[in-house]
Design a protein around this motif. Structure first.
Motif, PDB file in Angstrom:
ATOM      1  N   PHE B 117       0.826  -1.215   0.000  1.00 15.25           N
ATOM      2  CA  PHE B 117       0.000   0.000   0.000  1.00 15.25           C
ATOM      3  C   PHE B 117       0.856   1.260   0.000  1.00 15.25           C
ATOM      4  O   PHE B 117       0.554   2.232  -0.691  1.00 15.25           O
ATOM      5  CB  PHE B 117      -0.953  -0.001   1.202  1.00 15.25           C
ATOM      6  CG  PHE B 117      -2.048  -1.008   1.055  1.00 15.25           C
ATOM      7  CD1 PHE B 117      -3.060  -0.814   0.120  1.00 15.25           C
ATOM      8  CD2 PHE B 117      -2.075  -2.155   1.832  1.00 15.25           C
ATOM      9  CE1 PHE B 117      -4.073  -1.748  -0.041  1.00 15.25           C
ATOM     10  CE2 PHE B 117      -3.093  -3.093   1.682  1.00 15.25           C
ATOM     11  CZ  PHE B 117      -4.089  -2.894   0.746  1.00 15.25           C
ATOM     12  N   LEU B 145       4.201 -10.341  -1.243  1.00 13.24           N
ATOM     13  CA  LEU B 145       2.920 -10.376  -0.554  1.00 13.24           C
ATOM     14  C   LEU B 145       2.181 -11.679  -0.870  1.00 13.24           C
ATOM     15  O   LEU B 145       1.644 -12.342   0.019  1.00 13.24           O
ATOM     16  CB  LEU B 145       2.082  -9.140  -0.945  1.00 13.24           C
ATOM     17  CG  LEU B 145       0.657  -9.091  -0.413  1.00 13.24           C
ATOM     18  CD1 LEU B 145       0.606  -9.274   1.098  1.00 13.24           C
ATOM     19  CD2 LEU B 145      -0.002  -7.751  -0.773  1.00 13.24           C
ATOM     20  N   ARG B 149       1.383 -14.348   2.031  1.00 13.37           N
ATOM     21  CA  ARG B 149      -0.041 -14.516   2.330  1.00 13.37           C
ATOM     22  C   ARG B 149      -0.436 -15.989   2.170  1.00 13.37           C
ATOM     23  O   ARG B 149      -1.178 -16.545   2.980  1.00 13.37           O
ATOM     24  CB  ARG B 149      -0.881 -13.631   1.410  1.00 13.37           C
ATOM     25  CG  ARG B 149      -2.359 -13.684   1.730  1.00 13.37           C
ATOM     26  CD  ARG B 149      -3.153 -12.754   0.833  1.00 13.37           C
ATOM     27  NE  ARG B 149      -4.579 -12.904   1.064  1.00 13.37           N
ATOM     28  CZ  ARG B 149      -5.321 -13.841   0.504  1.00 13.37           C
ATOM     29  NH1 ARG B 149      -4.775 -14.698  -0.333  1.00 13.37           N
ATOM     30  NH2 ARG B 149      -6.603 -13.934   0.780  1.00 13.37           N
ATOM     31  N   LEU B 209      -7.184  -6.021   4.553  1.00 17.60           N
ATOM     32  CA  LEU B 209      -6.454  -7.129   3.915  1.00 17.60           C
ATOM     33  C   LEU B 209      -5.873  -8.071   4.981  1.00 17.60           C
ATOM     34  O   LEU B 209      -5.955  -9.300   4.861  1.00 17.60           O
ATOM     35  CB  LEU B 209      -5.323  -6.581   3.021  1.00 17.60           C
ATOM     36  CG  LEU B 209      -4.357  -7.611   2.441  1.00 17.60           C
ATOM     37  CD1 LEU B 209      -5.068  -8.558   1.470  1.00 17.60           C
ATOM     38  CD2 LEU B 209      -3.197  -6.930   1.721  1.00 17.60           C
ATOM     39  N   GLU B 216      -9.375 -15.832   7.030  1.00 21.31           N
ATOM     40  CA  GLU B 216      -9.394 -16.914   6.041  1.00 21.31           C
ATOM     41  C   GLU B 216      -8.476 -18.053   6.496  1.00 21.31           C
ATOM     42  O   GLU B 216      -8.726 -19.224   6.222  1.00 21.31           O
ATOM     43  CB  GLU B 216      -8.944 -16.369   4.683  1.00 21.31           C
ATOM     44  CG  GLU B 216      -9.304 -17.268   3.519  1.00 21.31           C
ATOM     45  CD  GLU B 216      -8.830 -16.700   2.187  1.00 21.31           C
ATOM     46  OE1 GLU B 216      -8.715 -15.461   2.042  1.00 21.31           O
ATOM     47  OE2 GLU B 216      -8.545 -17.514   1.276  1.00 21.31           O
TER      48      GLU B 216
END
Lengths: 170, 261
Positions: B117, B145, B149, B209, B216
């Motif tokens: 970002f 990322l 992730r 995010l 998740e």
């Protein structure tokens, strides 16, 4: 080593550096890859502009040394190699012919970068089915986001059971 | 250079800002390089070494530009090898020991998502060379990322042990995430000159995010409002930085003019 000649112009310099190959991917030259941007003649000096592929790519130093060697072997000393960040290197600069040779060499070539540009949406699509360079099957899976070099990811083909590398879109 | 200077010049502010960005990447790159030869699987050994190389590459170009801005004929290596811990401005998050693989991944994910970002905004600043450099780095950060992730998901939603370890890692590191958004007069000055973004402008998007990914991964999101450490941008560090620097700098300091032959 080619015979030296007494006078050179920009085009000769371009032609000489066009013979410099990537140390990691010897089927591609730095012109195929778009690393070499242009040659200018300023104040009796040939200014060769190059742009780095990956910021930490150790091959960039090797490439600079190769350019230097090539020119010196041809008796050229009045040159300067400039690394330029103002243009951002992208795999879109790779020529179609280069992509074809990459595939023949066993490395799946990069596609278009549009997808990675819309990045947050693509965060989940790590199961991108990159076609296998050996059998063209799309029944492949990502094994690792990073391969033997920063520019390549490691894939596996479930049809021909071959691991292969993919030149990532960047 | 003190960040408390009352009349900050553009040159001083930009130099300081570049040093902060570069120090973060150098120190984290060094930490990651400690995995080389010790990765849990060969692919990860290679991946972490590659990410480390990227960070050190980013730091190298940021230092290079910093010395150019400074104009005092310093070499970028001087900034790396001949500064003491109090002169380093890296975030404490980056200097923490590498811990286990879960800790490394938790840190990578938090840092990479923040960088993503930040760099999206920074690539639009009013300085062609700086913005160009950042655009290049941003492309690489996207892979960092995605890589981290996916590991957060795999470890969180993996075995009981992997879940517990990555959860503990996020819990342990949380007190260091507040500093990511720290801003002072250097940032404010540069924002006025369109040379740096206001980090508050993307904080919600970043949190979304992070929270989305943790959920998740079946992980609990630690408390955002807990105590957060501060001080690194003023040169205050954990005890770990000195040890890291001792290792990184000792050869160069022992043989300042040494050369590979």
């Amino acid at each position: 080593m080619t015979a030296t000649k007494s006078t050179y112009n920009k085009e000769d310099i371009w032609e000489l550096i066009s013979e410099v190959t990537d140390p990691e991917i010897p089927v591609l030259t730095i012109v195929d890859l778009g690393i070499a941007r242009d040659v200018k003649y300023e104040d009796s000096t040939f200014v060769i502009r190059i742009t780095p592929t990956y910021s930490g790519c150790p091959a960039m130093q090797a490439i600079e040394k190769e350019i230097e060697k090539k020119l010196r072997l041809n008796g050229i000393d009045n040159f300067e190699i400039k690394t330029d960040f103002s243009e951002t290197w992208t795999t879109d600069w790779m020529t179609e012919d280069a992509k074809k040779r990459l595939k023949e060499y066993g490395i799946a070539p990069p596609g278009k970068t549009e997808k990675v540009d819309d990045f947050l949406k693509s965060l989940d699509s790590s199961g991108d089915h990159i076609p296998c360079p050996y059998c063209d099957s799309s029944n492949t899976e990502l094994q690792s986001e990073f391969g033997s070099t920063a520019c390549k990811a490691q894939y596996y083909c479930n049809d021909c059971d071959e691991p292969f590398e993919h030149f990532k879109c960047i | 250079m003190s960040t408390q200077t009352k009349t900050l010049t553009k040159k001083e502010a930009l130099f300081e800002y570049l040093i902060r960005l570069a120090d973060d990447r150098l120190i984290l790159g060094h930490r990651l390089s400690e995995w080389c030869g010790h990765g849990p699987i060969l692919e990860e050994d290679i991946a972490l070494a590659n990410v480390s190389l990227d960070y050190i590459g980013h730091a190298a170009s940021l230092y290079e530009y910093a010395v150019e801005i400074e104009g005092e004929d310093r070499h970028r290596d001087d900034l790396v090898y001949f500064r003491n811990d109090v002169e380093f401005k890296n975030l404490k998050l980056t200097e923490l020991p590498k811990g286990d693989f879960g800790f490394t991944i938790a840190r990578q994910f938090l840092f990479a998502s923040f960088s993503y970002f930040l760099y999206k905004e920074l690539s639009e600043v009013d300085d062609e060379q700086f913005a160009g450099m950042i655009k290049k780095h941003l492309k690489e950060v996207k892979y960092h990322l995605r890589h981290s992730r996916e590991w957060v998901l795999r470890l969180g939603d993996g075995t009981e042990e992997s879940h517990e370890r990555i959860q503990n890692s996020f819990d342990d590191i949380w007190t260091y995430v507040g500093e990511l958004f720290y801003q002072d007069e250097v940032d404010e000055f540069l924002q006025e000159h369109k040379l740096a973004p206001d980090t508050a402008s993307f904080k919600d998007e970043w949190k979304e995010l992070v929270e989305g990914s943790l959920k998740e991964a079946t992980l609990e999101v630690p408390d955002w409002d807990q105590y957060m450490v501060t001080g690194s941008r003023d040169g205050l560090h954990t005890e770990h930085l000195g040890h890291l620097l001792a290792e990184m700098q000792h050869l160069r300091r022992s043989y300042p003019d040494g050369n590979w032959q």
